[in-house]
Design an enzyme around this catalytic site. Structure first.
Site, short mmCIF file in Angstrom:
data_model
loop_
_atom_site.label_atom_id
_atom_site.label_comp_id
_atom_site.label_asym_id
_atom_site.label_seq_id
_atom_site.Cartn_x
_atom_site.Cartn_y
_atom_site.Cartn_z
N HIS A 29 -19.14 51.13 40.88
CA HIS A 29 -19.28 51.17 39.43
C HIS A 29 -20.24 50.10 38.94
O HIS A 29 -19.85 48.96 38.72
CB HIS A 29 -17.90 50.95 38.79
CG HIS A 29 -16.88 51.96 39.20
ND1 HIS A 29 -16.29 51.95 40.43
CD2 HIS A 29 -16.36 53.02 38.52
CE1 HIS A 29 -15.44 52.96 40.52
NE2 HIS A 29 -15.46 53.62 39.37
N HIS A 260 -21.32 54.56 34.44
CA HIS A 260 -19.98 54.04 34.73
C HIS A 260 -19.65 53.95 36.21
O HIS A 260 -19.36 52.86 36.70
CB HIS A 260 -18.91 54.91 34.03
CG HIS A 260 -17.54 54.66 34.55
ND1 HIS A 260 -16.72 53.67 34.04
CD2 HIS A 260 -16.84 55.23 35.57
CE1 HIS A 260 -15.59 53.66 34.71
NE2 HIS A 260 -15.63 54.59 35.64
N GLU A 409 9.50 47.48 30.31
CA GLU A 409 9.72 47.35 31.75
C GLU A 409 8.42 47.19 32.52
O GLU A 409 8.33 46.43 33.49
CB GLU A 409 10.47 48.58 32.29
CG GLU A 409 11.88 48.77 31.72
CD GLU A 409 11.90 49.45 30.35
OE1 GLU A 409 10.81 49.89 29.87
OE2 GLU A 409 12.98 49.56 29.75
N HIS A 471 20.41 58.39 32.73
CA HIS A 471 20.51 57.00 33.17
C HIS A 471 20.93 56.86 34.63
O HIS A 471 20.96 55.75 35.15
CB HIS A 471 21.53 56.26 32.29
CG HIS A 471 20.99 55.92 30.92
ND1 HIS A 471 20.36 56.84 30.13
CD2 HIS A 471 20.99 54.75 30.23
CE1 HIS A 471 20.00 56.25 28.99
NE2 HIS A 471 20.36 54.98 29.04
C1 LIG Z 1 -4.24 53.72 35.58
C2 LIG Z 1 -5.62 54.22 35.85
N1 LIG Z 1 -5.97 55.44 35.39
C3 LIG Z 1 -7.20 55.93 35.67
C4 LIG Z 1 -8.10 55.22 36.38
C5 LIG Z 1 -9.45 55.80 36.73
N2 LIG Z 1 -10.49 55.10 35.95
C6 LIG Z 1 -11.19 54.10 36.47
S1 LIG Z 1 -12.28 53.44 35.40
C7 LIG Z 1 -11.83 54.53 34.20
C8 LIG Z 1 -12.49 54.49 32.85
C9 LIG Z 1 -12.44 53.14 32.30
O1 LIG Z 1 -13.21 53.03 31.17
P1 LIG Z 1 -13.60 51.59 30.69
O2 LIG Z 1 -12.46 50.68 30.79
O3 LIG Z 1 -14.25 51.75 29.34
O4 LIG Z 1 -14.64 51.10 31.76
P2 LIG Z 1 -16.23 51.26 31.70
O5 LIG Z 1 -16.53 52.71 31.53
O6 LIG Z 1 -16.68 50.46 30.55
O7 LIG Z 1 -16.70 50.74 33.02
C10 LIG Z 1 -10.83 55.37 34.66
C11 LIG Z 1 -10.22 56.45 33.85
C12 LIG Z 1 -7.67 53.94 36.84
N3 LIG Z 1 -8.47 53.17 37.57
N4 LIG Z 1 -6.46 53.47 36.53
#
Ligand SMILES: Cc1ncc(C[n+]2csc(CCOP(=O)(O)OP(=O)(O)O)c2C)c(N)n1
Length: 664
Positions: A29, A260, A409, A471
């Site tokens: 990334h 990204h 939690e 529960h």
């Molecule tokens: C809990 C979780 N859900 C989904 C992902 C997959 N994922 C990785 S980065 C991302 C998008 C994140 O967007 P942002 O925080 O704006 O990062 P940027 O595009 O600016 O690098 C997703 C959905 C993950 N890593 N963790």
């Protein structure tokens, strides 16, 4: 003072290391490191208190890259600043097997990686825990020894995740003024603009929970510095929304989701080199820039020297205690305290729920292990996590040892991880076992990281009774046992509960879950034993009167049922042994001869647990008899539920006799 031109080149070093490493790995990334490079450069050249040569310095500032997919930002920084673990070779080996530079930052792979991030939002909640730990230790050891900031870099993704709401609300409430969240506000996520799915004003949202907020251009170094400076002066936690451009510098991809999560490609990288005026080859940082970065790495060396002098000047008792706690060693008095307490229990032999037994054990433990930090997600009276030593922590007073995490939690578990990662404290926190589902992503990360978080999960079966199937955990024991490097303890009485607590505390690299009952249980360990019998995970509680025909394995509340069934079977002429199984994971770690001896040779094997069968076949085989649950529970008093679901000694006897008769 760093000139603007120099700043740009230092930030560009991060950008090019990141895009070139992603390109070489053919995955990763680049967008976040490129977009956040200016923020990181300002933070690390002007503010961060740390020492690459002494990365474990207890009073360092913590930097958490919550947006873990931007891992190359962190690796670039660590390399540039002079952390020995991250060499240029490691950068070139980004995302390859055995490298320290894993796809997402992994705790333990290299100094300077303060926590494992990747599941979005976790790092933010870890940072909240670290900031809590800092305040707790500050209240104990004073400004001279503990006085540092926690910075968390979060993206849109971290802030969209639900855990962020829990974490920010807790941090705002506790007024964690030394927590600074750096929001990479680039308005882009994977699918495209964030506006596809979200229209939250993040500053307003944070402000509503008591945070200070600042909006600023994330590419203007002086504005970045001014914002961080302002945040450091605040009496509240601060969120700085830095408006940035994802993939900053890449001519066609910047500002789009195309920056990204995939390599930019040779052409775009060449164009970016031109656009940013960067002539160096891939993985080459011009020596003047590297020198500047290395100098930045030295910026806190003096401060560390002064801190060391203060530590040396502290009275020996304080110093010794501080160092012991930061090493994570338990007090030497603990084993004796446990044994003495077990003696007392053997005399009393009273019928208690294991959640109460846990409280009783903690009363002894917390007296001795003063670094435990207790808490609950608003179920204090049910989880029995509060003892006489644990006054509540309040925004104005961190001398206490009890955190009211609120009904949160997930953030509780993640903040506990942050506390454990910070060092100097041992967190335990409670909720109902069925709501471990709400905490599970953080529990899994505790296991992946190998840290000492202790999750207290009470109301561990249908035995909780009238609250009903919402529960009543059914699959949760199996689900938690499925997590690698996670110890699930399910003690059968007060003695086992004490032993399991001792094991959890001693387990420095494996987190533990304590599964505890709401209902009272008959004591099964009536004789005092010096040894911790639970340490082997499973042990023979009651031998058979003769060559055994039957072995009954059971855990927790079902051990007393196993003991009753044994008595009935013996009476009917079937020699039966009972094996108590407080911890699958510890049993799996035993030598084969021990495991074989415990499994034994009785032709009939039975397991009793008020949960699903999954994993019990490793004890009883696929042809073993399982007495437990195969669907959801129901709402009724516990004794009726045990009868209704046929989890009784009579049911076990019936099943065994049916099997014996079938064999004749
Ligand atoms: C809990 C979780 N859900 C989904 C992902 C997959 N994922 C990785 S980065 C991302 C998008 C994140 O967007 P942002 O925080 O704006 O990062 P940027 O595009 O600016 O690098 C997703 C959905 C993950 N890593 N963790």
């Amino acid at each position: 003072m760093i000139s603007l031109e120099k700043h740009d080149r230092m930030a560009n070093a991060i950008r090019f290391l990141s895009m070139d490493a992603v390109e070489k790995a053919k995955s990763g990334h680049p967008g976040l490191p490129m977009g956040a490079a200016d923020i990181a450069t300002v933070l690390f050249t002007r503010f961060m208190k740390h020492d690459p040569k002494n990365p474990q310095w207890a009073d360092r500032d913590r930097f958490v890259l919550s947006a873990g997919h931007g891992s190359m930002l962190l690796y670039s920084l660590l390399y540039l600043l002079g952390y020995e673990d991250i060499t240029l070779e490691e950068i070139k080996n980004f995302r390859q097997l055995g490298s320290r530079t894993a796809g997402h930052p992994e705790y333990g792979h290299a100094a300077g990686i303060e926590t494992t991030t990747g599941p979005l939002g976790q790092g933010f909640a870890n940072a909240v825990g670290m900031a809590i730990a800092e305040r707790l230790l500050n209240a104990r050891f004073g400004d001279d020894l503990v006085n540092h900031h926690t910075y968390a870099l979060v993206g849109d993704g971290c802030l969209m995740e639900g855990i962020s709401q829990e974490a920010l609300a807790l941090a705002g409430h506790l007024r964690l003024s030394k927590l600074i969240v750096l929001f990479d506000d680039n308005q882009i996520s994977i699918d495209g603009p964030v506006s596809l799915a979200d229209s939250t004003d993040q500053c307003v949202r944070f402000a509503a929970s008591g945070w200070a907020t600042i909006r600023v251009d994330g590419h203007d170094p002086d504005a970045i510095a001014a914002a961080i400076e302002e945040a450091r002066q605040s009496d509240r936690p601060t969120m700085i929304a830095f408006r940035t451009v994802i993939g900053h510098g890449a001519p066609t991809r910047a500002g789009t989701n195309k920056a990204h999560g995939s390599p930019l490609g040779a052409e775009e990288i060449a164009a970016t080199r031109k656009a940013l005026g960067w002539e160096a080859d891939p993985f080459v940082v011009p020596s003047d820039i590297l020198d500047d970065w290395r100098l930045a790495g030295l910026r806190s060396a003096k401060e560390r020297g002064a801190w060391k002098t203060r530590l040396a000047a502290a009275d020996p008792e304080t110093r010794g205690e501080f160092e012991r706690r930061m090493r994570g060693d338990l007090p030497e008095a603990l084993p004796t305290a446990i044994v003495e307490y077990k003696k007392k229990l053997a005399q009393e032999n009273s019928k208690v729920a294991t959640r109460n037994a846990s409280e009783m054990a903690l009363e002894v433990i917390n007296d001795c292990v003063i670094e435990t930090i207790a808490g609950s997600a608003d179920l204090t009276g049910s989880n029995n996590t509060k003892t006489s030593q644990t006054a509540s922590v309040t925004p104005d007073d961190f001398t206490g040892r009890y955190i009211h995490y609120g009904i949160r939690e997930h953030a509780m578990a993640a903040a506990m991880n942050g506390i454990a990662l910070h060092g100097g404290l041992i967190p335990y926190g409670g909720t109902f076992l069925t709501f471990s589902d709400y905490a599970r992503p953080a529990m899994r990360l505790a296991s992946l990281m190998g840290i000492r978080s202790i999750f207290v999960m009470t109301h561990d079966s249908i035995g909780l009774g009238e609250d009903g199937p919402t529960h009543q955990p059914v699959e949760h024991l199996a689900a938690l046992r499925a997590i690698p490097n996670h110890q699930v303890f399910r003690p059968a009485d007060a003695v086992e509960t004490t032993e399991c607590w001792e094991l959890a505390l001693n387990s420095r690299k494996t987190p533990s879950t304590m599964a505890l009952t709401r209902q009272k249980l008959e004591p099964v360990r009536r004789e005092f034993e010096d040894d911790n019998l639970c340490a082997r995970g499973a042990y023979e509680l009651a031998p058979a009167s003769d060559a055994p025909e039957v072995t009954i394995f059971a855990s927790g509340s079902e051990v007393e049922i196993a003991v009753q069934a044994k008595a009935m079977l013996e009476e009917r002429g079937h020699p039966t042994r009972v094996v108590s199984v407080p911890c699958f994971e510890l049993f799996e770690g035993q030598p084969e001869d021990y495991r074989e001896a415990i499994l034994g040779e009785a032709p009939i094997r039975v397991a009793i647990e008020a949960g699903v069968r999954q994993a019990w076949d490793s004890f009883i085989g696929t042809d073993g008899i399982f007495i437990g649950m195969s669907g959801f529970g129901a709402s009724a008093p516990a004794p009726e539920l045990y009868k209704h679901f046929d989890i009784t000694a009579e049911a076990a006897v019936r099943a065994v006799e049916a099997r014996l008769n079938a064999g004749r």
